[in-house]
Design a protein around this motif. Structure first.
Motif, PDB file in Angstrom:
ATOM      1  N   HIS A   8       0.858  -1.194   0.000  1.00 38.26           N
ATOM      2  CA  HIS A   8       0.000   0.000   0.000  1.00 38.26           C
ATOM      3  C   HIS A   8       0.888   1.235   0.000  1.00 38.26           C
ATOM      4  O   HIS A   8       1.673   1.438   0.919  1.00 38.26           O
ATOM      5  CB  HIS A   8      -0.896   0.024   1.244  1.00 38.26           C
ATOM      6  CG  HIS A   8      -1.827  -1.139   1.297  1.00 38.26           C
ATOM      7  ND1 HIS A   8      -3.089  -1.116   0.743  1.00 38.26           N
ATOM      8  CD2 HIS A   8      -1.659  -2.384   1.795  1.00 38.26           C
ATOM      9  CE1 HIS A   8      -3.667  -2.296   0.926  1.00 38.26           C
ATOM     10  NE2 HIS A   8      -2.821  -3.092   1.554  1.00 38.26           N
ATOM     11  N   ARG A  64      -0.607   4.364  -0.861  1.00 42.55           N
ATOM     12  CA  ARG A  64      -1.490   5.524  -0.641  1.00 42.55           C
ATOM     13  C   ARG A  64      -1.274   6.576  -1.730  1.00 42.55           C
ATOM     14  O   ARG A  64      -0.847   6.266  -2.822  1.00 42.55           O
ATOM     15  CB  ARG A  64      -1.298   6.134   0.764  1.00 42.55           C
ATOM     16  CG  ARG A  64      -1.202   5.130   1.918  1.00 42.55           C
ATOM     17  CD  ARG A  64      -2.430   4.253   2.062  1.00 42.55           C
ATOM     18  NE  ARG A  64      -2.374   3.487   3.309  1.00 42.55           N
ATOM     19  CZ  ARG A  64      -3.067   2.372   3.515  1.00 42.55           C
ATOM     20  NH1 ARG A  64      -3.835   1.873   2.571  1.00 42.55           N
ATOM     21  NH2 ARG A  64      -2.989   1.746   4.664  1.00 42.55           N
ATOM     22  N   ASN A  80      -6.660   0.297  -3.133  1.00 40.29           N
ATOM     23  CA  ASN A  80      -7.738   0.709  -2.218  1.00 40.29           C
ATOM     24  C   ASN A  80      -7.574   2.150  -1.740  1.00 40.29           C
ATOM     25  O   ASN A  80      -7.536   2.442  -0.557  1.00 40.29           O
ATOM     26  CB  ASN A  80      -7.865  -0.252  -1.022  1.00 40.29           C
ATOM     27  CG  ASN A  80      -6.609  -0.310  -0.151  1.00 40.29           C
ATOM     28  OD1 ASN A  80      -5.501  -0.082  -0.639  1.00 40.29           O
ATOM     29  ND2 ASN A  80      -6.777  -0.620   1.124  1.00 40.29           N
ATOM     30  N   THR A  95     -12.007  -4.964   4.609  1.00 35.47           N
ATOM     31  CA  THR A  95     -10.845  -4.289   5.192  1.00 35.47           C
ATOM     32  C   THR A  95     -10.883  -2.808   4.875  1.00 35.47           C
ATOM     33  O   THR A  95     -11.898  -2.289   4.391  1.00 35.47           O
ATOM     34  CB  THR A  95      -9.535  -4.968   4.698  1.00 35.47           C
ATOM     35  OG1 THR A  95      -8.421  -4.406   5.393  1.00 35.47           O
ATOM     36  CG2 THR A  95      -9.335  -4.795   3.197  1.00 35.47           C
ATOM     37  N   LEU A 109      -5.219  -6.503   9.024  1.00 35.16           N
ATOM     38  CA  LEU A 109      -6.154  -7.491   8.487  1.00 35.16           C
ATOM     39  C   LEU A 109      -5.508  -8.233   7.339  1.00 35.16           C
ATOM     40  O   LEU A 109      -4.845  -7.597   6.518  1.00 35.16           O
ATOM     41  CB  LEU A 109      -7.445  -6.808   8.021  1.00 35.16           C
ATOM     42  CG  LEU A 109      -8.333  -6.322   9.179  1.00 35.16           C
ATOM     43  CD1 LEU A 109      -9.455  -5.443   8.663  1.00 35.16           C
ATOM     44  CD2 LEU A 109      -8.910  -7.505   9.956  1.00 35.16           C
ATOM     45  N   ASP A 133       2.418  -6.280   2.464  1.00 35.94           N
ATOM     46  CA  ASP A 133       1.199  -5.624   2.939  1.00 35.94           C
ATOM     47  C   ASP A 133       1.547  -4.455   3.848  1.00 35.94           C
ATOM     48  O   ASP A 133       0.797  -4.146   4.771  1.00 35.94           O
ATOM     49  CB  ASP A 133       0.267  -6.626   3.639  1.00 35.94           C
ATOM     50  CG  ASP A 133      -1.153  -6.083   3.779  1.00 35.94           C
ATOM     51  OD1 ASP A 133      -1.470  -5.061   3.147  1.00 35.94           O
ATOM     52  OD2 ASP A 133      -1.939  -6.689   4.536  1.00 35.94           O
ATOM     53  N   HIS A 147      -0.631   3.927   8.092  1.00 39.38           N
ATOM     54  CA  HIS A 147      -1.681   4.826   8.586  1.00 39.38           C
ATOM     55  C   HIS A 147      -0.986   5.765   9.561  1.00 39.38           C
ATOM     56  O   HIS A 147      -0.035   5.358  10.232  1.00 39.38           O
ATOM     57  CB  HIS A 147      -2.760   4.046   9.353  1.00 39.38           C
ATOM     58  CG  HIS A 147      -3.589   3.144   8.502  1.00 39.38           C
ATOM     59  ND1 HIS A 147      -4.652   3.592   7.748  1.00 39.38           N
ATOM     60  CD2 HIS A 147      -3.512   1.816   8.282  1.00 39.38           C
ATOM     61  CE1 HIS A 147      -5.198   2.567   7.104  1.00 39.38           C
ATOM     62  NE2 HIS A 147      -4.520   1.468   7.400  1.00 39.38           N
ATOM     63  N   ALA A 150      -6.564  -0.673  10.529  1.00 44.48           N
ATOM     64  CA  ALA A 150      -5.782  -1.909  10.407  1.00 44.48           C
ATOM     65  C   ALA A 150      -4.605  -1.672   9.485  1.00 44.48           C
ATOM     66  O   ALA A 150      -4.767  -1.104   8.403  1.00 44.48           O
ATOM     67  CB  ALA A 150      -6.664  -3.016   9.840  1.00 44.48           C
TER      68      ALA A 150
HETATM   69  C1  NCD Z   1      -4.734  -2.606   4.529  1.00 43.11           C
HETATM   70  C2  NCD Z   1      -4.834  -1.105   4.394  1.00 43.11           C
HETATM   71  O1  NCD Z   1      -4.657  -0.399   5.389  1.00 43.11           O
HETATM   72  O2  NCD Z   1      -5.085  -0.612   3.287  1.00 43.11           O
HETATM   73  N1  NCD Z   1      -4.748  -2.942   5.924  1.00 43.11           N
HETATM   74  C3  NCD Z   1      -4.265  -4.079   6.472  1.00 43.11           C
HETATM   75  O3  NCD Z   1      -4.454  -4.279   7.684  1.00 43.11           O
HETATM   76  N2  NCD Z   1      -3.616  -4.956   5.764  1.00 43.11           N
HETATM   77  C4  NCD Z   1      -5.835  -3.249   3.786  1.00 43.11           C
HETATM   78  C5  NCD Z   1      -5.627  -4.695   3.517  1.00 43.11           C
HETATM   79  O4  NCD Z   1      -4.724  -5.084   2.768  1.00 43.11           O
HETATM   80  O5  NCD Z   1      -6.386  -5.506   4.044  1.00 43.11           O
END
Ligand code: NCD
Ligand code: ZN
Length: 350
Positions: free
Chosen positions: A20, A22, A46, A111, A224, A252, A256, A268
């Motif tokens: 991720h 962002r 996402n 999620t 998650l 992953d 945040h 998460a």
């Molecule tokens: C991910 C996120 O923050 O975009 N969070 C996570 O806990 N892994 C979403 C995801 O991959 O499930």
């Protein structure tokens, strides 16, 4: 040579098959940490709103490349967020044009930012059939979202209720079970190898659910799918370190800001981009499997995706414990770096 006697390890430059990044200020803050070590990454779509169309993926890829500091090399591999309205022809065109590498299936509500995900799996069947035809992989967030299913059981139930039926209906579809967290998922991948691979995160190789909940709640370990019992962590370590080509690294890493994590209903995600390679070397060394780190981090992923391995190499060096900052500062706010909970002796040589 035994693993403990090894102090240098040169491997092909690794890739991250689930990341991720962002957008905006957060993207600028976190991207250099991934690009420092990784050649490519499968970039999760996402965002808010999600990256659904080929045009949106092309625009997001440009924003990522614009955020890459001068002198760094990195290739984002873009992913389209599957919705019940996704047009199979748009997906096929984005794949043919080299814009999109895969499509991501989020069960609606599973999620962070998954509200536009899939509720009725039959509605996306034409997209999945098109993907099978053109050889485009599907990345799957493997958790059911039913409120009556215990959160620790959601992955195992997803395999029976959703994943296996989809794979039976569209047997030629190549599927990546993302961030597997259970012995059940490891067994499923081992028993059903055709067109199936799985990513494993760094943090799920290190923490179990006690780390999140025992002795006070640790929001920075909450992600998650949620970490499971120790027996599942052991199964993941066994799969990751085995060299089995169906298992590969997808960190992953999911940044945040601290204020978003540290609240009554916290987000998460674990942010592992800066120290993932140090963490992995420690895990593989403890398992006596350092020789398989390259397979897991650098070779098995490209093989599944039908891409060449990276030409460059990185060298990991073992010495005095390496320290990473507790958190990084971004213009979006501070982001806490994953704490492995044990000393990290391996660092990536600059
Ligand atoms: C991910 C996120 O923050 O975009 N969070 C996570 O806990 N892994 C979403 C995801 O991959 O499930
Ligand atoms: Zn993720």
């Amino acid at each position: 040579m035994t693993d403990t006697a090894l102090t240098r390890l040169t491997i092909r430059r690794p890739d991250d098959w689930h990341l991720h990044l962002r957008d905006g200020a957060m993207l600028e803050g976190v991207l250099p940490h991934t690009a420092a070590h990784f050649g490519r990454a499968i970039v999760m779509p996402n965002l808010v709103p999600p990256v659904v169309t080929g045009a949106q993926a092309a625009a997001y890829r440009e924003r990522i490349m614009a955020a890459l500091p001068e002198g760094m090399s990195f290739q984002p591999l873009m992913v389209l967020y599957l919705t019940e309205e996704t047009d199979p022809e748009d997906v096929a065109a984005a794949h043919a044009a080299g814009i999109a590498t895969s499509v991501k299936l989020y069960p609606a509500g599973a999620t962070t930012n998954s509200a536009s995900g899939v509720r009725d799996f039959d509605k996306v069947r034409p997209v999945l059939e098109k993907m099978a035809e053109i050889g485009m992989p599907l990345c799957v967030h493997g958790e059911v979202t039913d409120s009556d299913i215990d959160i620790f059981d959601r992955e195992a139930v997803f395999i029976d209720r959703v994943l296996h039926p989809i794979r039976k209906k569209v047997p030629d579809l190549r599927v990546v079970m993302e961030h597997v967290t259970t012995q059940d998922a490891v067994d499923y991948v081992r028993d059903h190898h055709k067109n199936l691979g799985a990513t494993i995160t760094t943090h799920h190789l290190i923490i179990n659910r006690n780390h999140i909940l025992a002795g006070g709640i640790k929001p920075h370990y909450y992600c998650l799918p949620v970490a499971k019992r120790e027996q599942h962590r052991i199964a993941l370590v066994e799969a990751a370190t085995s060299g089995d080509e169906r298992f590969f690294l997808g960190t992953d890493s999911a940044p945040h800001t601290d204020p978003a994590k540290l609240q009554a209903c916290g987000c998460a995600g674990c942010f592992t981009a800066p120290n993932t390679m140090s963490c992995l070397a420690e895990v593989f060394e403890a398992a006596g499997k350092l020789k398989n780190l390259e397979a897991f981090a650098s070779k098995n992923g490209p093989k599944f995706y039908g891409l060449p391995v990276n030409e460059e190499t990185i060298t990991l060096v073992k010495g005095e414990p390496v320290s990473y900052p507790d958190r990084i500062e971004t213009d979006a706010g501070p982001v806490t770096v994953f704490d492995a909970g044990f000393p990290l002796h391996w660092r990536v040589e600059a």
